[in-house]
Design a protein around this motif. Structure first.
Motif, mmCIF file in Angstrom:
data_model
loop_
_atom_site.group_PDB
_atom_site.id
_atom_site.type_symbol
_atom_site.label_atom_id
_atom_site.label_comp_id
_atom_site.label_asym_id
_atom_site.label_seq_id
_atom_site.Cartn_x
_atom_site.Cartn_y
_atom_site.Cartn_z
ATOM 1 N N LEU A 85 9.433 0.390 -54.003
ATOM 2 C CA LEU A 85 8.894 -0.730 -55.255
ATOM 3 C C LEU A 85 9.730 -1.746 -55.299
ATOM 4 C CD1 LEU A 85 6.336 -0.467 -56.702
ATOM 5 C CD2 LEU A 85 6.828 1.589 -55.347
ATOM 6 N N ALA A 86 11.378 -1.602 -55.347
ATOM 7 C CA ALA A 86 11.954 -2.539 -55.300
ATOM 8 C C ALA A 86 11.927 -3.661 -54.355
ATOM 9 C CB ALA A 86 13.669 -2.147 -55.633
ATOM 10 N N TYR A 87 11.612 -3.168 -52.920
ATOM 11 C CA TYR A 87 11.494 -3.952 -51.818
ATOM 12 C C TYR A 87 10.077 -4.883 -52.271
ATOM 13 C CZ TYR A 87 10.573 -5.369 -46.944
ATOM 14 O OH TYR A 87 10.050 -5.909 -45.925
ATOM 15 N N VAL A 88 9.080 -4.254 -52.522
ATOM 16 C CA VAL A 88 7.862 -4.999 -52.806
ATOM 17 C C VAL A 88 7.963 -6.153 -53.779
ATOM 18 C CG1 VAL A 88 5.403 -4.782 -53.660
ATOM 19 C CG2 VAL A 88 6.487 -3.123 -51.739
ATOM 20 N N GLY A 89 8.625 -5.331 -55.070
ATOM 21 C CA GLY A 89 9.037 -6.301 -56.120
ATOM 22 C C GLY A 89 9.787 -7.617 -56.047
ATOM 23 N N GLY A 90 10.691 -7.396 -54.873
ATOM 24 C CA GLY A 90 11.317 -8.770 -54.511
ATOM 25 C C GLY A 90 10.692 -9.591 -53.528
ATOM 26 N N GLY A 91 9.515 -9.220 -53.364
ATOM 27 C CA GLY A 91 8.594 -10.244 -52.402
ATOM 28 C C GLY A 91 7.596 -11.006 -53.217
ATOM 29 N N LEU A 92 7.283 -10.312 -54.173
ATOM 30 C CA LEU A 92 6.369 -10.990 -55.291
ATOM 31 C C LEU A 92 6.234 -12.484 -55.403
ATOM 32 C CD1 LEU A 92 5.633 -8.206 -57.683
ATOM 33 C CD2 LEU A 92 4.573 -8.604 -55.753
ATOM 34 N N ILE A 93 7.408 -12.906 -55.808
ATOM 35 C CA ILE A 93 7.317 -14.400 -56.130
ATOM 36 C C ILE A 93 8.394 -14.964 -54.971
ATOM 37 C CG2 ILE A 93 8.330 -16.023 -57.467
ATOM 38 C CD1 ILE A 93 6.051 -14.527 -58.732
ATOM 39 N N ALA A 94 9.225 -14.579 -54.520
ATOM 40 C CA ALA A 94 10.059 -15.096 -53.485
ATOM 41 C C ALA A 94 9.251 -15.612 -52.035
ATOM 42 C CB ALA A 94 11.271 -14.424 -53.332
ATOM 43 N N GLY A 95 8.462 -14.631 -51.683
ATOM 44 C CA GLY A 95 7.506 -14.862 -50.663
ATOM 45 C C GLY A 95 7.048 -16.299 -50.710
ATOM 46 N N ASP A 96 6.033 -16.251 -51.883
ATOM 47 C CA ASP A 96 5.452 -17.453 -52.110
ATOM 48 C C ASP A 96 6.191 -18.658 -52.070
ATOM 49 O OD1 ASP A 96 3.246 -15.863 -52.006
ATOM 50 O OD2 ASP A 96 2.500 -16.116 -54.036
ATOM 51 N N VAL A 97 7.505 -18.753 -52.879
ATOM 52 C CA VAL A 97 8.422 -19.777 -52.734
ATOM 53 C C VAL A 97 8.788 -20.318 -51.490
ATOM 54 C CG1 VAL A 97 10.431 -20.510 -53.590
ATOM 55 C CG2 VAL A 97 8.986 -19.087 -55.146
ATOM 56 N N GLN A 98 9.034 -19.075 -50.535
ATOM 57 C CA GLN A 98 9.680 -19.613 -49.361
ATOM 58 C C GLN A 98 8.551 -20.304 -48.169
ATOM 59 O OE1 GLN A 98 12.012 -16.410 -47.320
ATOM 60 N NE2 GLN A 98 11.170 -17.039 -45.343
ATOM 61 N N SER A 99 7.205 -19.660 -48.480
ATOM 62 C CA SER A 99 6.146 -20.152 -47.943
ATOM 63 C C SER A 99 5.336 -21.314 -48.300
ATOM 64 C CB SER A 99 5.013 -18.966 -47.522
ATOM 65 O OG SER A 99 4.310 -18.755 -48.912
ATOM 66 N N ARG A 100 6.116 -21.810 -49.611
ATOM 67 C CA ARG A 100 5.381 -22.983 -50.046
ATOM 68 C C ARG A 100 3.983 -22.719 -50.788
ATOM 69 N NH1 ARG A 100 9.474 -25.105 -51.869
ATOM 70 N NH2 ARG A 100 8.411 -26.857 -52.674
ATOM 71 N N LYS A 101 3.596 -21.415 -50.506
ATOM 72 C CA LYS A 101 2.389 -21.128 -51.099
ATOM 73 C C LYS A 101 2.091 -21.157 -52.674
ATOM 74 C CE LYS A 101 -1.059 -17.206 -51.514
ATOM 75 N NZ LYS A 101 -1.217 -15.713 -51.072
ATOM 76 N N LEU A 102 3.352 -21.042 -53.245
ATOM 77 C CA LEU A 102 3.236 -21.051 -54.738
ATOM 78 C C LEU A 102 3.091 -22.715 -55.192
ATOM 79 C CD1 LEU A 102 4.021 -19.465 -57.234
ATOM 80 C CD2 LEU A 102 6.347 -20.079 -57.102
ATOM 81 N N ASP A 103 3.261 -23.650 -54.584
ATOM 82 C CA ASP A 103 2.983 -25.040 -54.817
ATOM 83 C C ASP A 103 1.642 -25.049 -54.946
ATOM 84 O OD1 ASP A 103 6.163 -25.524 -54.616
ATOM 85 O OD2 ASP A 103 5.586 -26.401 -52.600
ATOM 86 N N LEU A 104 0.770 -24.402 -53.983
ATOM 87 C CA LEU A 104 -0.677 -24.462 -54.227
ATOM 88 C C LEU A 104 -1.036 -23.712 -55.577
ATOM 89 C CD1 LEU A 104 -3.284 -25.496 -52.922
ATOM 90 C CD2 LEU A 104 -3.187 -23.352 -51.513
ATOM 91 N N THR A 105 -0.705 -22.563 -55.622
ATOM 92 C CA THR A 105 -0.983 -21.728 -56.807
ATOM 93 C C THR A 105 -0.727 -22.412 -58.142
ATOM 94 O OG1 THR A 105 -0.538 -19.760 -55.423
ATOM 95 C CG2 THR A 105 -0.427 -19.584 -57.983
ATOM 96 N N LEU A 106 0.500 -23.093 -58.279
ATOM 97 C CA LEU A 106 0.710 -23.760 -59.449
ATOM 98 C C LEU A 106 -0.014 -25.140 -59.786
ATOM 99 C CD1 LEU A 106 4.433 -22.780 -59.786
ATOM 100 C CD2 LEU A 106 2.620 -21.793 -61.018
ATOM 101 N N SER A 107 -0.647 -25.716 -58.536
ATOM 102 C CA SER A 107 -1.276 -26.688 -58.878
ATOM 103 C C SER A 107 -2.592 -26.493 -59.591
ATOM 104 C CB SER A 107 -1.825 -27.392 -57.422
ATOM 105 O OG SER A 107 -2.534 -26.656 -56.594
ATOM 106 N N ASN A 108 -2.905 -25.381 -59.853
ATOM 107 C CA ASN A 108 -4.263 -24.976 -60.399
ATOM 108 C C ASN A 108 -3.986 -24.712 -61.957
ATOM 109 O OD1 ASN A 108 -6.305 -24.532 -58.306
ATOM 110 N ND2 ASN A 108 -4.614 -23.171 -57.603
ATOM 111 N N PRO A 109 -5.037 -24.512 -62.881
ATOM 112 C CA PRO A 109 -4.695 -24.341 -64.146
ATOM 113 C C PRO A 109 -4.179 -22.858 -64.484
ATOM 114 C CG PRO A 109 -7.062 -24.579 -64.099
ATOM 115 C CD PRO A 109 -6.295 -24.836 -62.571
ATOM 116 N N VAL A 110 -2.934 -22.575 -64.335
ATOM 117 C CA VAL A 110 -2.362 -21.013 -64.259
ATOM 118 C C VAL A 110 -0.896 -21.392 -64.689
ATOM 119 C CG1 VAL A 110 -1.712 -21.046 -62.011
ATOM 120 C CG2 VAL A 110 -2.095 -18.893 -63.310
#
Length: 260
Positions: A85-110
């Protein structure tokens, strides 16, 4: 409003099912050696040092309840489950930051707080998968061995184990918002959970330092007490839930202020 939760749940489904199957096989393996341990329970108890007995909650190894509480859950649930669970939790945000997917997510009204909340909520997938696999395998395996586990006690040992898993996941989430690299966040998170587990056990070696173990999450989850004595540590579970909630508040506060 729940798109992130749905997507993250689907993403975690495959790995959770695979790991649930692995945990089920590990549980079956432990059960396979129960008859041999049952016959030598007294010798085994005499062979272990006191701190190992305290760490694993070894008691009444000649019973299926004592065996499950002293062997199955300390390894499969407390150690392996917490690390995962620590391993999974460690990838929840950092994974999207590294892949730049988070930029697309935050471009939405969220909001960033909503992103953290929905990603953490998706942890229901691995938690349900692990609970189901271990509980079903243990109950049916005990019946196959001619033993019987109290279904109420078995249910409670899993229910009260969820706050412990959530604390481990919360540790991962905090490091997931601190680090940009998913590997670094995951390795740090699982390493800390493992070290905390070791500290809990080593603290029993010297009464003067036993209080240090009170700072570790595993100290507040006692599967042997639940299965053998019917002691349901609701207060301990509440403390773990409070720690989990605090870790999410910290993670959200860091994530809102950081530059990605």
């Amino acid at each position: 409003m729940t798109a992130i939760l749905r997507n993250e749940s689907r993403r975690l489904r495959r790995g959770s099912l695979l790991l649930g199957g692995l945990f089920g096989m590990l549980t079956a393996f432990f059960l396979a050696v129960f008859p041999a341990i049952q016959d030598e329970a007294e010798v085994i108890m005499d062979a272990y040092p006191e701190f190992v007995i305290e760490l694993m909650g070894l008691e009444e190894l000649n019973t299926i309840e004592g065996f499950a509480g002293g062997y199955v859950y300390p390894f499969i649930w407390v150690l392996f489950g917490g690390v995962y669970l620590a391993y999974v939790g460690g990838g929840l945000i950092a994974g999207d930051v590294q892949s730049r997917k988070l930029d697309l997510t935050l471009s939405n009204p969220v909001s960033r707080e909503s992103v953290v909340a929905q990603k953490v909520a998706a942890l229901w997938v691995p938690i349900v998968a692990l609970n189901g696999a271990v509980a079903i395998t243990l109950f049916l395996g005990a019946l196959a061995l001619g033993e019987r586990l109290d279904p109420v006690a078995l249910g409670m040992v899993h229910l009260l184990g969820i706050p412990y898993l959530l604390v481990c996941a919360g540790i991962g989430v905090v490091f997931s918002v601190i680090f940009d690299r998913v590997g670094r966040a995951q390795v740090t998170s699982l390493g800390i959970v493992f070290v905390l587990w070791l500290i809990d056990g080593l603290s029993y070696t010297d009464p003067e330092y036993e209080w240090i173990g009170d700072l570790t999450p595993s100290r507040y989850y006692d599967p042997t007490g639940i299965l053998v004595h019917g002691e349901y540590g609701f207060l301990d579970a509440s403390l773990l839930l409070a720690v989990f909630g605090a870790s999410l508040v910290v993670a959200a506060a860091i994530f809102v202020r950081r530059d990605i």
